[in-house]
Design a protein around this motif. Structure first.
Motif, PDB file in Angstrom:
ATOM      1  N   ALA A   1       1.555 -14.069  -6.962  1.00 36.19           N
ATOM      2  CA  ALA A   1       0.971 -12.432  -7.194  1.00 36.19           C
ATOM      3  C   ALA A   1       2.204 -11.580  -6.701  1.00 36.19           C
ATOM      4  O   ALA A   1       2.528 -10.666  -7.625  1.00 36.19           O
ATOM      5  N   TYR A   2       3.002 -11.743  -5.604  1.00 36.62           N
ATOM      6  CA  TYR A   2       4.006 -10.779  -5.137  1.00 36.62           C
ATOM      7  C   TYR A   2       5.132 -10.981  -6.177  1.00 36.62           C
ATOM      8  O   TYR A   2       5.779  -9.986  -6.408  1.00 36.62           O
ATOM      9  N   SER A   3       5.443 -12.188  -6.776  1.00 34.14           N
ATOM     10  CA  SER A   3       6.421 -12.272  -7.418  1.00 34.14           C
ATOM     11  C   SER A   3       6.475 -11.770  -8.804  1.00 34.14           C
ATOM     12  O   SER A   3       7.447 -11.244  -9.659  1.00 34.14           O
ATOM     13  N   PHE A   4       5.159 -11.783  -9.356  1.00 35.55           N
ATOM     14  CA  PHE A   4       5.159 -11.431 -10.918  1.00 35.55           C
ATOM     15  C   PHE A   4       4.028 -10.417 -11.253  1.00 35.55           C
ATOM     16  O   PHE A   4       3.926  -9.998 -12.396  1.00 35.55           O
ATOM     17  N   ARG A   5       2.999 -10.321 -10.338  1.00 35.40           N
ATOM     18  CA  ARG A   5       1.806  -9.560 -10.660  1.00 35.40           C
ATOM     19  C   ARG A   5       1.525  -8.221 -10.071  1.00 35.40           C
ATOM     20  O   ARG A   5       1.041  -7.202 -10.533  1.00 35.40           O
ATOM     21  N   ILE A   6       2.045  -8.287  -8.778  1.00 37.77           N
ATOM     22  CA  ILE A   6       1.693  -6.994  -8.102  1.00 37.77           C
ATOM     23  C   ILE A   6       2.995  -5.947  -8.451  1.00 37.77           C
ATOM     24  O   ILE A   6       4.022  -6.010  -8.280  1.00 37.77           O
ATOM     25  N   PRO A   7       2.377  -4.825  -8.843  1.00 33.61           N
ATOM     26  CA  PRO A   7       3.226  -3.649  -9.554  1.00 33.61           C
ATOM     27  C   PRO A   7       3.392  -2.483  -8.372  1.00 33.61           C
ATOM     28  O   PRO A   7       3.016  -2.558  -7.053  1.00 33.61           O
ATOM     29  N   LEU A   8       4.612  -1.969  -8.504  1.00 33.25           N
ATOM     30  CA  LEU A   8       4.852  -0.727  -7.480  1.00 33.25           C
ATOM     31  C   LEU A   8       4.182   0.357  -8.046  1.00 33.25           C
ATOM     32  O   LEU A   8       3.215   0.428  -8.982  1.00 33.25           O
ATOM     33  N   LYS A   9       3.721   1.210  -6.760  1.00 29.48           N
ATOM     34  CA  LYS A   9       2.692   2.223  -6.924  1.00 29.48           C
ATOM     35  C   LYS A   9       3.234   3.398  -7.947  1.00 29.48           C
ATOM     36  O   LYS A   9       4.664   3.301  -8.004  1.00 29.48           O
ATOM     37  N   PRO A  10       2.591   4.259  -8.424  1.00 31.03           N
ATOM     38  CA  PRO A  10       3.010   5.189  -9.126  1.00 31.03           C
ATOM     39  C   PRO A  10       4.045   6.085  -8.639  1.00 31.03           C
ATOM     40  O   PRO A  10       3.882   6.333  -7.458  1.00 31.03           O
ATOM     41  N   HIS A  11       5.084   6.508  -9.391  1.00 29.36           N
ATOM     42  CA  HIS A  11       6.369   7.378  -9.107  1.00 29.36           C
ATOM     43  C   HIS A  11       7.174   6.879  -8.137  1.00 29.36           C
ATOM     44  O   HIS A  11       7.970   7.554  -7.419  1.00 29.36           O
ATOM     45  N   VAL A  12       7.080   5.535  -7.722  1.00 28.70           N
ATOM     46  CA  VAL A  12       7.965   4.886  -6.548  1.00 28.70           C
ATOM     47  C   VAL A  12       9.554   4.644  -7.076  1.00 28.70           C
ATOM     48  O   VAL A  12      10.019   5.245  -6.122  1.00 28.70           O
ATOM     49  N   GLU A  13       9.550   4.253  -8.200  1.00 27.01           N
ATOM     50  CA  GLU A  13      10.825   3.897  -8.511  1.00 27.01           C
ATOM     51  C   GLU A  13      11.914   5.067  -8.531  1.00 27.01           C
ATOM     52  O   GLU A  13      12.939   5.325  -8.101  1.00 27.01           O
ATOM     53  N   GLU A  14      11.143   6.018  -9.187  1.00 27.04           N
ATOM     54  CA  GLU A  14      12.128   7.370  -9.715  1.00 27.04           C
ATOM     55  C   GLU A  14      12.295   8.078  -8.435  1.00 27.04           C
ATOM     56  O   GLU A  14      13.327   8.735  -8.362  1.00 27.04           O
TER      57      GLU A  14
ATOM     58  N   GLY B   1       0.649  -1.389  -0.037  1.00 31.34           N
ATOM     59  CA  GLY B   1       0.084   0.127  -0.056  1.00 31.34           C
ATOM     60  C   GLY B   1       0.800   1.336  -0.063  1.00 31.34           C
ATOM     61  O   GLY B   1       0.221   2.237  -0.069  1.00 31.34           O
ATOM     62  N   THR B   2       2.036   1.041   0.393  1.00 28.54           N
ATOM     63  CA  THR B   2       3.185   2.263   0.362  1.00 28.54           C
ATOM     64  C   THR B   2       3.856   2.317  -0.940  1.00 28.54           C
ATOM     65  O   THR B   2       4.181   3.257  -1.644  1.00 28.54           O
ATOM     66  N   LEU B   3       4.590   1.200  -1.173  1.00 35.62           N
ATOM     67  CA  LEU B   3       5.652   0.935  -2.279  1.00 35.62           C
ATOM     68  C   LEU B   3       4.908   0.181  -3.348  1.00 35.62           C
ATOM     69  O   LEU B   3       5.146   0.544  -4.512  1.00 35.62           O
ATOM     70  N   VAL B   4       4.217  -0.820  -3.070  1.00 37.14           N
ATOM     71  CA  VAL B   4       3.433  -1.633  -3.927  1.00 37.14           C
ATOM     72  C   VAL B   4       2.060  -1.554  -3.890  1.00 37.14           C
ATOM     73  O   VAL B   4       1.398  -1.349  -2.602  1.00 37.14           O
ATOM     74  N   ASP B   5       1.401  -1.764  -5.103  1.00 36.28           N
ATOM     75  CA  ASP B   5      -0.183  -1.749  -5.091  1.00 36.28           C
ATOM     76  C   ASP B   5      -0.540  -3.161  -4.829  1.00 36.28           C
ATOM     77  O   ASP B   5      -1.226  -3.697  -5.674  1.00 36.28           O
ATOM     78  N   SER B   6      -0.467  -3.628  -3.515  1.00 40.35           N
ATOM     79  CA  SER B   6      -0.812  -5.008  -3.107  1.00 40.35           C
ATOM     80  C   SER B   6      -2.182  -5.056  -1.972  1.00 40.35           C
ATOM     81  O   SER B   6      -2.522  -6.164  -2.014  1.00 40.35           O
ATOM     82  N   MET B   7      -2.342  -3.988  -1.738  1.00 41.22           N
ATOM     83  CA  MET B   7      -3.627  -4.112  -0.587  1.00 41.22           C
ATOM     84  C   MET B   7      -4.963  -4.796  -1.148  1.00 41.22           C
ATOM     85  O   MET B   7      -5.487  -5.837  -0.175  1.00 41.22           O
ATOM     86  N   GLU B   8      -5.352  -4.470  -2.126  1.00 42.87           N
ATOM     87  CA  GLU B   8      -6.591  -5.045  -2.563  1.00 42.87           C
ATOM     88  C   GLU B   8      -6.307  -6.736  -2.550  1.00 42.87           C
ATOM     89  O   GLU B   8      -7.262  -7.475  -2.135  1.00 42.87           O
TER      90      GLU B   8
END
Length: 207
Positions: free
Chosen positions: A76-89, A9-16
């Motif tokens: 899900a965590y290994s392959f499908r859950i993405p970073l939230k917007p603007h996290v990496e940069e 929910g902070t770094l990755v969009d996984s909460m749902e």
């Protein structure tokens, strides 16, 4: 500056995905899902969330419960859950500016580590901690004090970033500076987060 980031929910969009899997165990057993269930279980981690559900009537042992969920979550965590917007940069810019970046999450390393590695941000963090490394949930002040001890700094020198009201409240009570960040899973707590955290942001780039 020393930043300590939550993961889900902070770094990755996984909460749902994460919360819905736990909620599904209740509904499959014919048990009503409590109000604010996601906010309740988020600081607990999988083991304590499993124990909570079983105490509410989900059949089986904690081990059986976790074995069932872990197979789904690992994929899900290994392959499908993405970073939230603007996290990496944003993380790269913070690291290049000399900030010290760490992770403290309720998620276990079996999900946490491959997710950060496969999303290309693992090397940006000096430490990646699960609550399993400390033996306390994020709803207890001691885990934030122990984290600061591990870093060899005063607790008030740390900036903790999280999307969960309980974690933000507890980290602040422990003495850390806090930044609340918006996630749709905690939308109902938005106003309380804004009143509790030292800062509140709607996008990771604002950090």
């Amino acid at each position: 500056m020393i930043y300590i980031f939550d993961f889900d929910g902070t770094l990755v969009d996984s909460m749902e995905i994460w919360a819905n899997l736990h909620a599904k165990q209740l509904t499959d057993a014919g048990i009503p899902v409590p109000e604010n269930y996601t906010q309740i279980i988020t600081p607990l981690g999988n083991i304590r969330a499993a124990a909570l559900n079983i105490s509410m009537g989900v059949p089986g042992t904690v081990e059986e419960y976790l074995d069932k969920l872990n197979r789904i979550l690992l994929d899900a965590y290994s392959f499908r859950i993405p970073l939230k917007p603007h996290v990496e940069e944003t993380l790269r810019a913070m690291r290049n500016a000399g900030h010290h970046l760490h992770v403290l999450t309720a998620s276990p390393h079996e999900f946490l580590d491959p997710c950060l590695r496969n999303r290309g941000v693992w090397d940006l963090f000096e430490n990646v901690w699960s609550i399993d490394d400390f033996g306390y949930p994020k709803s207890e002040t001691i885990i934030y004090q122990l984290t600061a001890q591990q870093l060899g700094v005063n607790v008030e020198d740390c900036i903790f970033v999280d999307d969960n009201l309980t974690a933000i409240s507890t980290a602040k009570a422990a003495g850390m500076q806090t930044v609340g960040i918006y996630d749709k899973s905690s939308d109902s707590d938005k106003e309380k987060m804004q009143a509790t955290a030292d800062r509140y942001v709607f996008d990771f780039a604002e950090i």
